[in-house]
Design an enzyme around this catalytic site. Structure first.
Site, mmCIF file in Angstrom:
data_model
loop_
_atom_site.group_PDB
_atom_site.id
_atom_site.type_symbol
_atom_site.label_atom_id
_atom_site.label_comp_id
_atom_site.label_asym_id
_atom_site.label_seq_id
_atom_site.Cartn_x
_atom_site.Cartn_y
_atom_site.Cartn_z
ATOM 1 N N ASP A 84 0.814 -1.223 0.000
ATOM 2 C CA ASP A 84 0.000 0.000 0.000
ATOM 3 C C ASP A 84 0.843 1.266 0.000
ATOM 4 O O ASP A 84 0.544 2.226 -0.719
ATOM 5 C CB ASP A 84 -0.905 0.025 1.244
ATOM 6 C CG ASP A 84 -2.078 -0.932 1.141
ATOM 7 O OD1 ASP A 84 -2.408 -1.354 0.016
ATOM 8 O OD2 ASP A 84 -2.661 -1.259 2.187
ATOM 9 N N GLU A 85 1.901 1.274 0.821
ATOM 10 C CA GLU A 85 2.642 2.514 1.042
ATOM 11 C C GLU A 85 3.480 2.958 -0.150
ATOM 12 O O GLU A 85 3.946 4.101 -0.182
ATOM 13 C CB GLU A 85 3.535 2.397 2.291
ATOM 14 C CG GLU A 85 4.604 1.318 2.217
ATOM 15 C CD GLU A 85 4.140 -0.023 2.750
ATOM 16 O OE1 GLU A 85 5.016 -0.818 3.148
ATOM 17 O OE2 GLU A 85 2.924 -0.287 2.762
ATOM 18 N N GLN A 87 2.380 2.194 -3.498
ATOM 19 C CA GLN A 87 1.562 2.202 -4.709
ATOM 20 C C GLN A 87 1.394 3.588 -5.317
ATOM 21 O O GLN A 87 1.487 3.757 -6.526
ATOM 22 C CB GLN A 87 0.177 1.603 -4.421
ATOM 23 C CG GLN A 87 0.157 0.095 -4.373
ATOM 24 C CD GLN A 87 -1.260 -0.454 -4.352
ATOM 25 O OE1 GLN A 87 -2.195 0.194 -4.804
ATOM 26 N NE2 GLN A 87 -1.408 -1.666 -3.831
ATOM 27 N N HIS A 109 -6.684 -4.559 -2.839
ATOM 28 C CA HIS A 109 -7.074 -3.817 -1.638
ATOM 29 C C HIS A 109 -7.305 -2.390 -2.091
ATOM 30 O O HIS A 109 -6.479 -1.811 -2.808
ATOM 31 C CB HIS A 109 -5.982 -3.893 -0.568
ATOM 32 C CG HIS A 109 -6.289 -3.096 0.666
ATOM 33 N ND1 HIS A 109 -7.555 -3.013 1.206
ATOM 34 C CD2 HIS A 109 -5.493 -2.335 1.468
ATOM 35 C CE1 HIS A 109 -7.527 -2.251 2.281
ATOM 36 N NE2 HIS A 109 -6.290 -1.822 2.459
ATOM 37 N N GLU A 196 -8.520 -5.035 10.732
ATOM 38 C CA GLU A 196 -7.104 -5.150 11.099
ATOM 39 C C GLU A 196 -6.797 -4.411 12.397
ATOM 40 O O GLU A 196 -6.090 -4.913 13.270
ATOM 41 C CB GLU A 196 -6.242 -4.565 9.974
ATOM 42 C CG GLU A 196 -6.237 -5.385 8.697
ATOM 43 C CD GLU A 196 -5.609 -4.653 7.525
ATOM 44 O OE1 GLU A 196 -5.425 -5.288 6.474
ATOM 45 O OE2 GLU A 196 -5.320 -3.435 7.649
#
Length: 334
Positions: A84-85, A87, A109, A196
């Site tokens: 994620d960090e 992308q 996601h 989460e």
């Protein structure tokens, strides 16, 4: 209203025949999805930087990895499966300018799509296909003839043909064998982050540590505290997985069940639920996303410091020693 669930008969692989699928990132999800798609007879190209273990793994699996830009340029369907960090930056620098009208931009996601870090240009449809399990399970279940259930969601510029392509993709990775639930990118992102933070990672981790610390501070042996508060948790989770709360309560002793009903609500109180609601609001408003994005732009100093301290917690020290004694456990160390 019950969710719409799709199965094998609802999906047709021909929706992706003649199209090239780019899998960007050959990590946990990337390696599984790429192999499953290839084994399903679809055309796959892998984008993975050279010099990394994942690059070598992709080569070992029969792929010829190229850069993210080259993979995007060659593809009709682009699935970003990077962490994620990273992308957002990779999308802006290496992907966006190589997308063409008619392409489909995917993720597993919705974090970056939902929070505006990955925004498809006009003419490019956005879509999410998210397996509800780790990559190794996506691969192993597919090989066994089964499949991990998936979520599917349509985003900007999507059409009925986008849905057909998404169902074909889900079928290609084995998802329609287990069922594909229709959702939205917002719902997938927000519920995933909430799960989460409040239960699966944050909630359970803090509950286990607090239980361990309470027993040790009261003078009980750390080994006993580890077994009661950490090791045996797997037994309970397996019962949840098989039959929910009722099956767990049926399987444990009446003493344990009585303790569940009478003491559990004293641990997870109305105050706890209010904090859960506040955390959900932080997710919905983008506050958490902003914190995580800014943390990474600064080089993630707080994240790395907390990670280092947590790895030195006495619970981890005791567990590391005990797991070595249990030869039946495939013990892992970070």
């Amino acid at each position: 209203m019950p969710a719409k669930i799709y199965y094998d008969n609802d999906a047709d692989l021909s929706a992706l025949k003649g199209k090239t699928i780019a899998i960007l990132g050959y990590g946990s999800q990337g390696h599984a999805q790429a192999q499953n798609l290839k084994d399903s007879g679809l055309t796959v190209i892998v984008g993975q930087r050279p010099g990394s273990p994942n690059y070598d793994l992709a080569v070992e699996h029969g792929f010829k990895p190229v850069s993210a830009a080259e993979a995007t340029e060659a593809a009709d369907v682009v699935n970003i499966l990077l962490p994620d960090e990273v992308q957002g930056d990779v999308y802006r620098n290496d992907i966006r300018q190589h997308l063409k009208p008619g392409n489909i931009l995917m993720s597993s996601h919705g974090f970056n799509m939902h929070f505006g870090q990955v925004e498809p240009p006009q003419g490019v449809a956005a879509m999410l296909v998210a397996p509800k399990g780790p990559g190794h399970l996506v691969r192993s279940e597919y090989v066994k003839g089964g499949g991990v259930p998936c979520l599917i969601a349509l985003g900007a510029n999507a059409s009925p043909d986008t849905l057909k392509a998404g169902l074909a993709y889900a079928k290609g990775i084995g998802g329609t064998r287990g069922g594909v639930i229709e959702t939205t990118i917002a719902e997938e992102t927000e519920t995933d982050l909430f799960g989460e933070q409040v239960v699966l990672c944050g909630g359970v981790s803090e509950l286990v540590k607090a239980g361990f610390e309470t027993l040790v501070e009261a003078g009980y042996q750390p080994e006993m505290a580890y077994f009661e508060c950490m090791h045996e948790l797997k037994l309970i989770v397996d019962l949840f997985y098989q039959g929910g709360l009722n099956y767990m309560r049926y399987s444990v002793s009446n003493t344990a069940e009585f303790g569940d009903y009478t003491r559990g609500p004293r641990i997870i109180t109305d105050e706890t639920k209010q904090v859960m609601k506040q955390i959900l609001k932080e997710i919905q408003t983008g506050q958490f996303a902003k914190e995580w994005i800014l943390e990474n732009r600064a080089g993630a100093p707080a994240f790395k410091a907390v990670r280092r301290l947590e790895r030195q917690h006495p619970l981890e020290e005791v567990g590391r020693r005990l797991r070595k004694l249990m030869k039946w456990i495939d013990s892992k160390e970070v």
